[in-house]
Write a protein that holds these residues in place. Structure first.
Motif, PDB file in Angstrom:
ATOM      1  N   TYR A 828      36.322  16.489 -11.850  1.00 45.24           N
ATOM      2  CA  TYR A 828      35.266  16.717 -12.728  1.00 45.24           C
ATOM      3  C   TYR A 828      34.958  18.036 -13.079  1.00 45.24           C
ATOM      4  O   TYR A 828      35.253  18.995 -12.115  1.00 45.24           O
ATOM      5  CB  TYR A 828      33.981  16.053 -11.974  1.00 45.24           C
ATOM      6  N   GLN A 857      33.268  16.853 -18.135  1.00 46.58           N
ATOM      7  CA  GLN A 857      34.564  16.078 -18.424  1.00 46.58           C
ATOM      8  C   GLN A 857      35.026  15.411 -17.162  1.00 46.58           C
ATOM      9  O   GLN A 857      35.176  16.336 -16.166  1.00 46.58           O
ATOM     10  CB  GLN A 857      35.580  16.869 -19.206  1.00 46.58           C
ATOM     11  N   THR A 880      34.995   9.484 -20.060  1.00 49.51           N
ATOM     12  CA  THR A 880      33.833   9.241 -20.301  1.00 49.51           C
ATOM     13  C   THR A 880      33.361   9.588 -21.731  1.00 49.51           C
ATOM     14  O   THR A 880      32.103   9.424 -22.034  1.00 49.51           O
ATOM     15  CB  THR A 880      32.660   9.584 -19.240  1.00 49.51           C
ATOM     16  N   ASN A 881      34.411  10.069 -22.450  1.00 50.00           N
ATOM     17  CA  ASN A 881      34.167  10.404 -24.039  1.00 50.00           C
ATOM     18  C   ASN A 881      32.991  11.506 -24.088  1.00 50.00           C
ATOM     19  O   ASN A 881      32.112  11.121 -24.854  1.00 50.00           O
ATOM     20  CB  ASN A 881      33.932   9.107 -24.689  1.00 50.00           C
ATOM     21  N   GLU A 882      33.311  12.518 -23.490  1.00 49.22           N
ATOM     22  CA  GLU A 882      32.039  13.267 -23.572  1.00 49.22           C
ATOM     23  C   GLU A 882      32.255  14.079 -24.877  1.00 49.22           C
ATOM     24  O   GLU A 882      32.968  14.312 -25.502  1.00 49.22           O
ATOM     25  CB  GLU A 882      32.058  14.543 -22.613  1.00 49.22           C
TER      26      GLU A 882
END
Length: 912
Positions: A828, A857, A880-882
């Protein structure tokens, strides 16, 4: 490239001479760092082995250093070198198309960090895919996406200076090392194949790599060859407002005072095909135990085909009806009348390449004298091909803009295209920037090991480099770009040139109601249609268009005001290492000095101001007389710098290490700020003005202080706390400087706007890092581990109260597990909001600064060793498709919302 023999042409002769002389060198992994002793070789592979090696580099170095090591031959921790570097404390990255590209260290942007390959300066030209009016800028910032991770052995980030360390970095010096046959003696063969799936496109592309290495003749001779192929079909989606400018213009007949007015709103869908092919060749020869010679070569090509489908809306205050403003006086709703409802498309087919050559020799001349000779050259080129197209079509109409709910994507309502409506030609052009960057360097380093009381080692040497950046911008010859849009009657386009673009699901992760369909087209087909004689005949001035078509058509015409900047640097240095004990606490100290002489020459061509003639009708007004042709201009500059450094370490216990460092460092101005070109205007004699770059810029300098405490409490586990401070002088600002021009008709005073060294900035912050391996837990939990680090930074400027560009806090949390052939890692990364561009405080489009909002991310990777030879692995990026979100001073002034989507990979790796 202007006249002159390419520097790469000298390399074979120099290599041949030095092969014959058998001159010396230090080992590649010691070319920079100045470690106090050889780092213990650890045979553990995988995640733990990589972390232990990186920790040992940090512990044994005389400098403040963080490192990343390959987990095995041909196996780097991440898909991208920049993505791996961001796991290091204090390192943040900028992404392009979802991939890590540029690196910021301790708040200092990419141009303030020096990137070396095997201790050598590397040519760089940036991302070839740029489809923007700025083009590919060409500077000192290194674009990491051209380097495949499969060819990388490790990376070290040097956060403090020494005399031996190459100058040029106020932030950090990053040294990337590639594999060599003597690193893993004997026969080694590694191959990997993986399928990369891009969630935005739903497409899967292959990635292949291989490394073969062997040593012969009792390990006296070795050869390594590697190859990596990368393909990716990507898509990203963007909602874009270029800026909010401040204006006091009336809106719908009423004045609201100073308001924030959005310049535009564009919806952009960019599709790209990226292909990279890279390879290395390394040969090593050790005829005796005291002499090792290495010859290496790297080649990389990066081809990017791109397309943008754009729904654009251009806003002007005079077209506004029914405006609504919020409490900050920002326009959040308006109807726009007497405008064009438009569609836009861009296409690009660009490429870049890198060639890097090197010769290195290491010679243990005597028991206490070691020498190194290193010669290198690299050349990077960026070619826009035929250029990226920029084509707009439209029809008269109205539209509405609504951001009243504070959503990231505004609601746009516009007249729908009806049967019988005709789209007409607008702006139509090609443009692109060609860059060439060439670097030649040579180094001679020496180490003397002494027994003179506390003085145990002296390092001294000389470094020389010669770098040339050549930049040529080209675009469609005027007036062809705008002649169709400015025609008294817009030229109609046939329906057969268009189809409906479906952006269903556009920015699915963002709030708001986007436009999902609009007309699109092939820009080549539009240009071909507008080139027809019967279409040209519809223009108000067809002869002007025909004249351009007879020469180049819509093709790129190189700007004759191209320029190049050459920079020669000679550096001399000495480091003195002392050791001793205070009580029972061992200490070491390295005191160094580096002297640097920089000579720069900026040359190019420009239209010259020949004279100023008085107006016959208006007193005190003059008109410029310019040369018919471009004339050469050349400006030289030189400066010298003394860069002292002091690095001190003390071992309070066997596990607790304290460090302190003070130094002066410097970063040279961006090469593209050093253009010799200046434009001079005419007008009122007491208000003559002009603008230009500044080839006489001085470097930025920084006075640095570093303190750290490191606790190595178990094998592979440590905790560290560090404080750093940088007082930076010579920061660039834009000033208006008086200049006097002596012309045939007299002397005239001009006010010229140029970048100048005028500001000072103080940066300070702290870093905390902990790495722990839970080896004392019962099985199977003894394979667990965790890494956590954070960086807090702040800055103060003499110019304003704004933070430094790129300055922002960052945090990393990595959980990993490794046992019995199974590996899993969850990473992370978070980067807090930071300033990307400074405010514009002059001119008609004044605006606040632009910020990049918090970005977090989450990535995952894992593998399983089927047996000693085969491993299967998987990777997931941005799970998580930030979204990347950029905004102005107020949070609801959204500038960009970008979605790049997750990526997944599945592959197999074989080693023999």
């Amino acid at each position: 490239m202007l006249a002159g023999k390419p520097k790469l042409a000298y390399l074979p002769m120099l290599v041949a001479c030095n092969l014959g002389l058998a001159l010396p060198a230090m080992a590649q992994d010691q070319a920079l760092q100045g470690e106090d002793a050889q780092v213990e070789v650890i045979n553990v592979k995988g995640i733990k082995g990589s972390l232990i090696r990186s920790m040992d580099i940090k512990r044994e170095s005389a400098n403040v250093v963080d490192a990343i090591s390959a987990e095995d031959i041909g196996k780097f921790p991440d898909q991208n070198v920049a993505e791996s570097l961001q796991r290091i404390t204090g390192v943040s990255i900028d992404r392009e198309g979802g991939e890590g590209q540029l690196v910021t260290v301790r708040g200092m942007g990419p141009e303030f960090n020096a990137v070396l390959l095997n201790g050598r300066m590397l040519a760089t030209v940036g991302d070839p895919s740029s489809m923007s009016w700025e083009g590919t800028p060409g500077g000192r910032a290194f674009s990491f996406d051209i380097l495949p991770t499969e060819l990388i052995n490790g990376a070290e980030v040097y956060k403090t200076q020494s005399g031996e360390l190459q100058e040029g970095a106020i932030g950090a010096t990053i040294n990337i090392t590639t594999m060599r046959p003597f690193d893993n003696k004997g026969f080694q063969a590694v191959a990997s194949a993986k399928a990369l799936y891009d969630d935005m496109t739903g497409k899967t592309k292959p990635q292949l790599s291989g490394v073969i290495s062997n040593t012969f003749n009792d390990d006296k001779f070795g050869v390594l060859v590697s190859l990596a192929s990368y393909q990716r079909e990507s898509r990203y989606e963007e909602a874009n407002t270029a800026y909010y400018f401040k204006t006091t213009s009336d809106l719908d007949g009423q004045n609201y005072g100073e308001i924030y007015f959005p310049r535009n709103y564009d919806q952009i869908v960019q599709s790209e095909d990226r292909e990279r092919l890279s390879g290395t060749f390394v040969a090593q020869y050790a005829p005796t135990e005291d002499l090792t010679m290495t010859l290496d070569y790297m080649h990389s090509t990066y081809d990017v085909k791109g397309r943008q489908d754009i729904y654009p809306s251009w806003f002007t205050p005079g077209n506004v009806r029914n405006p609504v403003l919020d409490e900050n006086n920002t326009l959040i709703y308006a109807d726009f009348v007497d405008v064009y409802v438009e569609s836009m498309a861009r296409q690009s087919d660009a490429s870049s390449s890198l060639d890097a050559y090197g010769f290195n020799a290491e010679w243990q001349a005597t028991d206490n004298w070691r020498m190194e000779l290193d010669i290198s050259a690299s050349k990077a080129e960026s070619d826009p091909g035929k250029g990226w197209s920029d084509v707009v079509v439209g029809r008269p109409g109205t539209f509405s803009y609504d951001r009243q709910q504070g959503q990231q994507v505004p609601t746009m309502t516009f007249d729908q295209l009806q049967a019988g409506d005709t789209l007409t030609a607008g702006w139509t052009s090609l443009q692109g920037t060609k860059l060439e960057d060439e670097v030649f360097g040579t180094k001679l380093d020496n180490r003397l090991y002494l027994e003179a009381g506390p003085l145990v080692e002296v390092r001294f040497g000389a470094h020389y480099s010669d770098r040339t950046l050549n930049k040529v911008y080209g675009e469609t010859e005027g007036p062809l770009s705008w002649i169709y849009a400015d025609n008294s009657v817009r030229v109609p386009l046939p329906d057969s040139l268009f189809n409906l673009f479906d952006a269903d699901g556009f920015l699915s992760g963002a709030s708001g109601t986007p436009v999902n369909q609009w007309p699109t087209f092939n820009t080549d087909e539009i240009m071909a249609y507008l080139s027809r004689d019967e279409v040209i005949a519809l223009l108000d001035d067809p002869e002007a268009a025909k004249a351009v078509f007879s020469r180049n058509g819509f093709g790129i015409v190189p700007d004759q005001s191209a320029y190049e900047v050459n920079e020669e640097v000679l550096a001399l240095y000495a480091d003195f290492k002392l050791e001793g004990e205070v009580g029972d606490m061992p200490w070491s100290l390295v005191a160094g000095m580096r002297y640097v002489d920089t000579q720069s020459t900026s040359s190019g061509k420009q239209i010259a101001l020949l004279d100023l003639l008085p107006s016959q009708n208006e007193p005190n007004k003059v008109f410029a007389v310019y040369s018919d042709d471009y004339v050469p201009v050349e400006i030289t500059n030189s400066y010298q710098d003394w860069l002292p450094s002091l690095n001190a370490n003390i071992n309070f216990t066997d596990t607790l290490v304290g460090r302190g460092a003070i130094s002066r460092s410097m970063t040279r101005p961006e090469l593209n700020e050093m253009s010799p070109l200046t434009s001079y205007g005419d007008g009122q004699i007491d208000g003559l003005s002009g603008s230009g770059s500044n080839p006489l810029l001085a470097p930025y300098t920084s006075e640095n202080v570093d303190l750290s405490l490191e606790w190595y409490y178990e094998e592979g586990s440590y905790a560290a706390l560090a404080y750093f401070s940088k007082d930076i002088d010579g920061y660039l600002g834009t000033s208006v400087l008086p200049e006097t021009l002596n012309l045939p008709s007299g002397s005239y005073k001009y006010e010229i706007s140029r970048p100048v060294n005028e500001n000072s900035t103080k940066v300070d912050g702290y870093e905390f890092a902990v790495q722990h391996m839970f080896t004392t837990l019962p099985e199977p939990f003894d394979g667990l581990g965790v890494i956590f680090n954070l960086t807090k930074v702040d800055s103060k400027s003499t110019e304003d109260s704004l933070p430094l560009i790129g300055l922002g806090d960052s945090q990393n949390l990595i959980l990993f597990y490794e046992k019995d052939g199974f590996q899993l890692r969850l990473a992370y990364n978070n980067r807090s909001r930071f300033l990307q561009t400074k405010p514009v405080t002059s001119g008609s489009r004044q605006r606040d600064g632009h910020y990049v909002d918090d970005f977090a991310q989450l990535d995952i990777s894992g593998s399983y060793d089927i047996n000693e030879n085969f491993t299967v692995f998987f990777e997931g990026i941005n799970l998580t498709n930030e979204l990347t979100v950029k905004s102005a001073e107020y949070a609801n002034q959204t500038l960009q919302v970008i979605e790049t989507g997750p990526r997944y990979a599945l592959g197999v790796r074989a080693k023999f």
